[in-house]
Design a protein around this motif. Structure first.
Motif, mmCIF file in Angstrom:
data_model
loop_
_atom_site.group_PDB
_atom_site.id
_atom_site.type_symbol
_atom_site.label_atom_id
_atom_site.label_comp_id
_atom_site.label_asym_id
_atom_site.label_seq_id
_atom_site.Cartn_x
_atom_site.Cartn_y
_atom_site.Cartn_z
ATOM 1 N N ARG A 77 0.865 -1.196 0.000
ATOM 2 C CA ARG A 77 0.000 0.000 0.000
ATOM 3 C C ARG A 77 0.894 1.236 0.000
ATOM 4 N N VAL A 92 -4.502 6.448 2.843
ATOM 5 C CA VAL A 92 -4.572 5.161 2.142
ATOM 6 C C VAL A 92 -4.836 3.990 3.077
ATOM 7 N N ASN A 93 -4.777 4.215 4.385
ATOM 8 C CA ASN A 93 -5.010 3.136 5.347
ATOM 9 C C ASN A 93 -5.880 3.672 6.486
ATOM 10 N N PRO A 126 -11.536 5.041 -5.571
ATOM 11 C CA PRO A 126 -10.709 4.481 -4.495
ATOM 12 C C PRO A 126 -11.530 3.889 -3.362
ATOM 13 N N GLU A 130 -11.490 -0.113 -2.436
ATOM 14 C CA GLU A 130 -11.085 -0.531 -1.093
ATOM 15 C C GLU A 130 -12.174 -1.362 -0.422
ATOM 16 N N ARG A 133 -12.102 -4.790 -1.949
ATOM 17 C CA ARG A 133 -10.942 -5.552 -1.489
ATOM 18 C C ARG A 133 -11.182 -6.125 -0.102
ATOM 19 N N VAL A 134 -11.653 -5.285 0.828
ATOM 20 C CA VAL A 134 -11.857 -5.732 2.200
ATOM 21 C C VAL A 134 -12.920 -6.829 2.253
ATOM 22 N N LEU A 174 -4.590 -0.324 -5.871
ATOM 23 C CA LEU A 174 -5.984 -0.690 -5.616
ATOM 24 C C LEU A 174 -6.529 -1.631 -6.683
#
Length: 255
Positions: A77, A92-93, A126, A130, A133-134, A174
């Motif tokens: 990341r 980003v986190n 984004p 995200e 992805r999670v 991403l």
């Protein structure tokens, strides 16, 4: 001169090493994932003895070192150097400041899925990427729909902010991790309520972003009125009469 943008040139460390007998380490923005060959050469050639890293590891990716060692650079990341972390939130986190607290006592380990579910994510910016992805990492079957291409406004944001915030790296990361986690990505598809009912997902995540209001002024062929998203690519001319508005994007556009 061969150092990548944002990386410490070897010259200062090499100069210091000529005059001291103790190990010399580099600070500034140390990010081997940005240019692995450059950093490997700096260490092997003895320009410096060690590198010190903070934001890329402490804020962005706790598994940075392991991924780097395993050659999974595309899965790191990326730190965007946005300094949002100084305000308490990593761009980003977003879970960075929540791990090992009451909100996320499990730390960085993603909670397992609570059963078999089909998740539909609408929007490939984004936030949508995200979320997909999670959800996939937790074990759900995920399909992401995007009517255009992946990335949302990241390309526009990079045009405004410049290359130094590494937003293209973020976009590539991403989109890559969607493949890694097995997300089914469908582009060129605009989802409406009828299609969602037809697909019958267990969960729908709407991440279509905000919609800009219409232009508050009208122009002519002699004096056109240009929206902010078109301002960086349009033929503006030499004389800009006015920039309407006073938010952050307006200030950036005027600048």
């Amino acid at each position: 001169s061969s150092a990548p943008r944002g990386a410490l040139s070897g010259a200062p460390c090499r100069y210091v090493k000529q005059h001291v007998s103790i190990p010399v380490g580099g600070v500034v923005f140390m990010d081997p994932a940005l240019a692995p060959d450059y950093f490997e050469n700096a260490l092997s050639e003895g320009w410096l003895d060690m590198i010190y890293m903070h934001r890329p590891v402490a804020n962005c990716d706790a598994e940075y070192a392991n991924k780097l060692r395993e050659g999974r650079i595309d899965e790191i990341r990326p730190c965007c150097r946005c300094l949002n972390c100084l305000g308490g939130l990593c761009r980003v986190n977003p879970c960075n400041n929540s791990v090992f607290t009451d909100a996320m006592p499990e730390g960085y380990e993603v909670r397992p899925a609570d059963g078999d579910k089909n998740v539909m994510v609408i929007g490939g910016g984004p936030a949508g990427m995200e979320a997909a992805r999670v959800a996939a990492e937790r074990g759900y079957a995920v399909t992401l729909y995007e009517k255009n291409g992946l990335g949302g406004l990241l390309d526009f944001a990079e045009m405004v902010k410049g290359k130094h915030e590494s937003l293209s790296r973020l976009k590539n990361y991403l989109s890559h991790v969607l493949e890694v986690e097995g997300v089914n990505v469908v582009t060129g598809k605009e989802v409406d309520a009828a299609f969602a009912h037809e697909e019958k997902p267990d969960v729908v995540i709407v991440s279509t972003g905000s919609k800009r209001p219409g232009l508050a002024a009208s122009g002519s062929s002699a004096t056109p009125v240009i929206g902010v998203t078109d301002s960086l690519s349009a033929e503006i001319g030499n004389n800009v009469v006015a920039v309407l508005g006073f938010n952050a994007q307006t200030v950036d556009t005027a600048h």
